[in-house]
Design a protein around this motif. Structure first.
Motif, PDB file in Angstrom:
ATOM      1  N   ALA A 386       0.965  -1.269  -0.160  1.00 20.51           N
ATOM      2  CA  ALA A 386      -0.106  -0.071   0.066  1.00 20.51           C
ATOM      3  C   ALA A 386       0.890   1.289  -0.126  1.00 20.51           C
ATOM      4  O   ALA A 386       2.015   1.234   0.398  1.00 20.51           O
ATOM      5  CB  ALA A 386      -0.945   0.033   1.310  1.00 20.51           C
ATOM      6  N   SER A 408       2.521  -2.516  -6.542  1.00 15.35           N
ATOM      7  CA  SER A 408       1.905  -1.263  -5.948  1.00 15.35           C
ATOM      8  C   SER A 408       1.418  -0.249  -6.769  1.00 15.35           C
ATOM      9  O   SER A 408       1.583  -0.128  -7.954  1.00 15.35           O
ATOM     10  CB  SER A 408       3.114  -0.578  -5.028  1.00 15.35           C
ATOM     11  OG  SER A 408       2.705   0.569  -4.257  1.00 15.35           O
ATOM     12  N   ILE A 415      -4.393   6.065  -2.074  1.00 15.46           N
ATOM     13  CA  ILE A 415      -4.699   4.919  -0.946  1.00 15.46           C
ATOM     14  C   ILE A 415      -5.861   4.277  -1.189  1.00 15.46           C
ATOM     15  O   ILE A 415      -6.257   3.106  -0.777  1.00 15.46           O
ATOM     16  CB  ILE A 415      -4.786   5.528   0.590  1.00 15.46           C
ATOM     17  CG1 ILE A 415      -6.075   6.358   0.691  1.00 15.46           C
ATOM     18  CG2 ILE A 415      -3.701   6.243   1.303  1.00 15.46           C
ATOM     19  CD1 ILE A 415      -6.598   6.443   2.246  1.00 15.46           C
ATOM     20  N   VAL A 418      -6.507  -0.248  -2.629  1.00 10.74           N
ATOM     21  CA  VAL A 418      -5.294  -1.090  -2.547  1.00 10.74           C
ATOM     22  C   VAL A 418      -6.049  -2.662  -2.330  1.00 10.74           C
ATOM     23  O   VAL A 418      -5.672  -3.468  -2.885  1.00 10.74           O
ATOM     24  CB  VAL A 418      -4.529  -0.684  -1.495  1.00 10.74           C
ATOM     25  CG1 VAL A 418      -3.586  -1.945  -0.859  1.00 10.74           C
ATOM     26  CG2 VAL A 418      -3.921   0.643  -1.758  1.00 10.74           C
ATOM     27  N   LEU A 419      -6.903  -2.580  -1.332  1.00 10.28           N
ATOM     28  CA  LEU A 419      -7.255  -4.028  -1.081  1.00 10.28           C
ATOM     29  C   LEU A 419      -7.946  -4.705  -2.176  1.00 10.28           C
ATOM     30  O   LEU A 419      -7.949  -5.851  -2.510  1.00 10.28           O
ATOM     31  CB  LEU A 419      -8.246  -4.027   0.106  1.00 10.28           C
ATOM     32  CG  LEU A 419      -7.805  -3.753   1.560  1.00 10.28           C
ATOM     33  CD1 LEU A 419      -8.853  -3.676   2.538  1.00 10.28           C
ATOM     34  CD2 LEU A 419      -6.664  -4.659   1.916  1.00 10.28           C
ATOM     35  N   VAL A 435      -0.616  -8.585   1.203  1.00 10.34           N
ATOM     36  CA  VAL A 435      -0.728  -7.217   1.169  1.00 10.34           C
ATOM     37  C   VAL A 435      -0.180  -6.649   2.509  1.00 10.34           C
ATOM     38  O   VAL A 435      -0.875  -7.108   3.566  1.00 10.34           O
ATOM     39  CB  VAL A 435      -2.204  -6.733   0.947  1.00 10.34           C
ATOM     40  CG1 VAL A 435      -2.510  -5.269   0.778  1.00 10.34           C
ATOM     41  CG2 VAL A 435      -3.074  -7.553  -0.007  1.00 10.34           C
ATOM     42  N   THR A 437      -0.577  -2.959   4.431  1.00  8.97           N
ATOM     43  CA  THR A 437      -1.383  -2.033   4.422  1.00  8.97           C
ATOM     44  C   THR A 437      -1.479  -1.086   5.792  1.00  8.97           C
ATOM     45  O   THR A 437      -1.355  -1.845   6.854  1.00  8.97           O
ATOM     46  CB  THR A 437      -2.990  -2.079   3.694  1.00  8.97           C
ATOM     47  OG1 THR A 437      -3.537  -0.813   3.789  1.00  8.97           O
ATOM     48  CG2 THR A 437      -3.659  -3.013   4.678  1.00  8.97           C
ATOM     49  N   THR A 441      -5.854   2.938   4.894  1.00  8.92           N
ATOM     50  CA  THR A 441      -5.879   2.338   3.616  1.00  8.92           C
ATOM     51  C   THR A 441      -7.180   1.471   3.611  1.00  8.92           C
ATOM     52  O   THR A 441      -7.893   1.032   2.950  1.00  8.92           O
ATOM     53  CB  THR A 441      -4.599   2.016   2.988  1.00  8.92           C
ATOM     54  OG1 THR A 441      -3.718   3.133   2.862  1.00  8.92           O
ATOM     55  CG2 THR A 441      -4.806   1.305   1.735  1.00  8.92           C
ATOM     56  N   PHE A 442      -6.734   0.519   4.579  1.00 12.35           N
ATOM     57  CA  PHE A 442      -8.031  -0.739   4.868  1.00 12.35           C
ATOM     58  C   PHE A 442      -9.480  -0.211   5.049  1.00 12.35           C
ATOM     59  O   PHE A 442     -10.076  -0.645   4.367  1.00 12.35           O
ATOM     60  CB  PHE A 442      -7.262  -1.419   6.093  1.00 12.35           C
ATOM     61  CG  PHE A 442      -8.192  -2.573   6.426  1.00 12.35           C
ATOM     62  CD1 PHE A 442      -8.044  -3.754   5.890  1.00 12.35           C
ATOM     63  CD2 PHE A 442      -9.297  -2.468   7.376  1.00 12.35           C
ATOM     64  CE1 PHE A 442      -9.163  -4.754   6.149  1.00 12.35           C
ATOM     65  CE2 PHE A 442     -10.209  -3.330   7.836  1.00 12.35           C
ATOM     66  CZ  PHE A 442     -10.172  -4.510   7.101  1.00 12.35           C
TER      67      PHE A 442
END
Length: 552
Positions: A386, A408, A415, A418-419, A435, A437, A441-442
Motif C-alpha cells: 500500500a 503497488s 490509498i 489497494v485491497l 498485502v 497496508t 487504507t484498509f
C-alpha cells in the motif's frame, strides 16, 4: 440488441478472459450477454469503485484487458480512480458504460449524466456506439469500434479504453441469446523493433565516450530474462522495490545513502550517462540527486508512447524493448567497473547498517513488522504494498528474493483501491498474494470484501497505528497544531468487526511476542483468506523512524 449481445462474444474471440460486472438496469443487455458467454470468467461486484480496482488487479497479472461493465449515471464516475491508476501504470482495461440515449442527456432524467469522454485524458481512447444498432452498417460500426478499442488497450503502452453505450428500452431479452457466427474480428500482428545499423553505430559510438554509466529501473513487470541481462553488466543498476528487477548486485539502498554524510561526494557518484526504463520510482532522494547532478546524457528505453523527462536531462529516446536493448548492450565492451564498485561499496555498507539497526532497536514498531514480513515471504509469491508508509518502509528494507513479484498502485499513488487491487490479483493467480497496508487504507477500501468470490490465497497485514502516521514523519504537518486532527486524522477502530461481517480468518496482535507467534502458521493454507492486524503506537513508530534516519 443483437449487435450489443455480440460484444461479449467478440471480447472472447479477442482473447479476453475476465469481466467484472456491477448491477444495474440500463446495462442489462451487456450484463446478460456476458453472463451467458460461458468462456469468460465473470465477477459480480456491487461497488463500482471496488469493481474497477478488482479489474485492475486481474489485468495487472494477465496483461489482458479486463472488461468493466456498469449502468448509467454516477456508476461510471466511480471507476475513475482505477482508470487513472491503470492509465499511469499501463494496465489494459476495457470499460463498457451503459448510457441513456443522447436525446435524454440534460433533460433531468434519472441516472443521466454527461458520460461521453467522462475519463478525459486518463484513457487511451474514448468511443461511443450508435444508439440504433439494427442496420447492417451500424452492426459493422459497433464491431469495428469494439475491435479498435481492444486493440488500442493492448498496444504499447497498454492502458484503459472506454466505450460508452447508449441503450433504449426494452433491456431484457424474452428468451435465449444466440451469438452471431459472422462477428468481425480485426487482429493486430505483433512486430519487434530493432535499431537500424546506422542508428546502432551512433548509439554505441556515443556509449564508448562514457566511463560513468548508471542504469535506473522504474516500476516494471517481472522479467527473469531481463534481470539476468542486467546482472551481466559492469554498470551500477539502481532498483526500487517496485522495479521487479532486483538482484544480488543491484543498488537498493540509494534512498538512504544519497542524503548521508557517509557517502562519496556527489561529484564522484554523478553519472555521465543515465539509462532508464520502466515507470515511476519511489525514491524522492534519487530524483533530487539526479536533478541536481545532471548527467551529460540521458537515454530512456521504451517501445513507443510519450516519455517523461523525470530528471530534466533527457537527450535520447530509444524505441526498443528493454530486453532487446540490454541484450545488445551486454555484447559491448566498456570499462565502468570502477564506477560500479563505488556504488556497490556504499550500498553494501548501508545494507549492514540497516540490518544492525533492525537487530538492535528495542522498541516494537511497524518498521520492524514490515522488515520481518519481507524476509519470510514464501518464494514465488506476490507482495502488494500500500501507499504512504508501507511502500516506503519496504523500499528502505529491500527485497533480496528475486522470485517475489512486487505490485503497488504507484500510478497515482493513492490509498484508494489497494485491497480491491490485491483481491483482483489473487483471483487471477494461484500464487500467494500478501498485502501490507495501513489502517486508513484498509478502512478506505473495506468494500473489497463485499462480494462472493473470496480467494484462499490472500494474506492481509494491517499496520494499525490509528491514523495516518506518515503525517507525523514528514516535516510540514508534524509541526502544525492542526496535525493530529486534520492530517493524521486519529481513529480508534480496528478491523475486527469488518472481518466478522465477511467471515475472514482474523488475528490481532500488539507486541513483538504475539506478532512472532502469529507468523508461525500465517502463510500456511487452510482454505481461507487471512488477516493479521498489528497494533502499534504511532508516536513510537515516529521516534523509531527518526532514530533510524538519524543514525544512518
Amino acid at each position: 440488441m443483437q449487435a450489443i449481445y455480440n460484444i461479449a462474444q467478440l471480447c472472447f474471440l479477442k482473447g479476453i478472459k475476465h469481466a467484472v460486472l456491477s448491477p444495474g438496469s440500463r446495462c442489462a443487455p451487456l450484463t446478460i450477454s456476458f453472463a451467458r458467454q460461458k468462456d469468460i470468467k465473470k465477477f459480480s461486484i456491487s461497488d463500482e469503485r471496488s469493481a474497477a480496482f478488482i479489474g485492475l488487479g486481474l489485468s495487472r497479472i494477465t496483461q489482458i484487458p479486463t472488461v468493466l461493465i456498469c449502468t448509467s449515471g454516477s456508476a461510471a464516475y466511480n471507476y475513475a480512480p482505477a482508470v487513472a491508476e491503470a492509465f499511469f501504470q499501463h494496465i489494459p482495461l476495457l470499460i463498457l458504460s451503459a448510457d441513456r440515449p443522447p436525446e435524454w442527456i440534460d433533460q433531468l432524467d434519472g441516472q443521466t449524466i454527461r458520460q461521453t469522454e467522462i475519463y478525459g485524458n486518463h484513457v487511451k481512447g474514448s468511443f461511443s456506439l450508435p444508439v440504433d444498432s439494427s442496420h447492417a452498417d451500424a452492426v459493422w460500426h459497433i464491431e469495428r469500434i469494439v475491435n479498435e478499442a481492444i486493440n488500442l488497450s493492448e498496444q504499447f503502452p497498454k492502458g484503459p479504453v472506454h466505450i460508452n453505450i447508449p441503450l433504449r428500452e426494452p433491456f431484457y431479452p424474452n428468451g435465449a441469446i444466440e451469438f452471431s457466427t459472422t462477428i468481425k474480428k480485426i487482429e493486430v500482428i505483433r512486430t519487434k523493433a530493432t535499431l537500424a545499423e546506422e542508428s546502432k553505430k551512433i548509439v554505441w559510438n556515443e556509449l564508448s565516450n562514457y566511463t560513468k554509466i548508471l542504469v535506473v529501473v522504474g516500476q516494471a513487470i517481472q522479467n527473469v530474462e531481463l534481470t539476468a541481462l542486467l546482472n551481466k553488466l559492469t554498470i551500477p543498476i539502481v532498483t526500487d522495490i517496485i522495479s521487479n528487477h532486483n538482484f544480488e548486485g543491484s543498488i537498493k539502498n540509494h534512498d538512504l545513502f544519497l542524503t548521508s554524510s557517509n557517502k562519496p561526494s556527489d561529484e564522484i557518484l554523478q553519472p555521465e550517462l543515465l539509462i532508464t526504463f520502466g515507470n515511476s520510482i519511489i525514491s524522492k532522494n534519487l530524483k533530487s540527486f539526479l536533478r541536481k547532478n545532471k548527467p551529460l546524457a540521458h537515454w530512456h528505453i521504451q517501445e513507443s508512447g510519450s516519455v517523461a523527462d523525470t530528471f530534466q536531462s533527457l537527450t535520447k529516446v530509444i524505441p526498443l524493448t528493454p530486453s532487446s536493448f540490454f541484450a545488445e548492450l551486454v555484447k559491448e565492451k566498456f570499462d565502468t567497473a570502477d564506477y560500479k564498485k563505488i556504488w556497490k561499496n556504499i550500498d553494501d555498507l548501508f545494507f549492514k547498517k540497516i540490518d544492525n539497526f533492525l537487530k538492535t532497536e528495542p522498541r516494537f514498531s511497524e518498521f520492524e513488522v514490515v522488515a520481518k514480513l519481507i524476509n519470510i515471504l514464501p518464494d514465488n509469491s506476490i507482495l502488494h504494498l500500500a501507499n504512504s508508509m508501507p511502500v516506503r518502509y519496504a523500499n528502505y528494507i529491500n527485497l533480496n528474493n528475486s522470485t517475489i513479484e512486487v505490485i503497488s498502485n504507484r500510478g497515482t499513488s493513492g490509498i484508494d483501491g489497494v485491497l480491491s487491487t490485491a483481491y483482483g490479483t489473487a483471483l487471477a493467480t494461484d500464487k500467494l498474494v500478501t498485502v501490507i497496508t495501513g489502517d486508513m487504507t484498509f478502512l478506505y477500501d473495506r468494500n473489497a470484501f463485499w462480494n462472493n468470490y473470496l480467494p484462499s490465497n490472500l494474506r492481509i497485514i494491517i499496520l494499525n497505528n490509528h491514523g495516518g502516521g506518515i503525517f507525523r514523519m514528514i516535516d510540514g504537518p508534524a509541526s502544525q497544531p492542526e496535525g493530529e486532527e486534520y492530517f493524521v486524522t486519529k481513529q480508534s477502530l480496528t478491523a475486527e468487526n469488518t472481518l466478522k461481517d465477511f467471515d475472514l480468518e482474523y488475528s490481532f496482535v500488539k507486541n513483538r511476542n504475539e506478532f512472532h507467534k502469529a507468523l508461525i502458521t500465517y502463510f500456511t493454507s487452510n482454505g481461507k483468506s487471512k488477516v493479521l492486524e498489528v497494533e502499534t503506537d504511532g508516536f513510537i513508530n515516529t521516534e523509531v523512524w527518526k532514530t533510524f534516519k538519524r543514525e544512518l
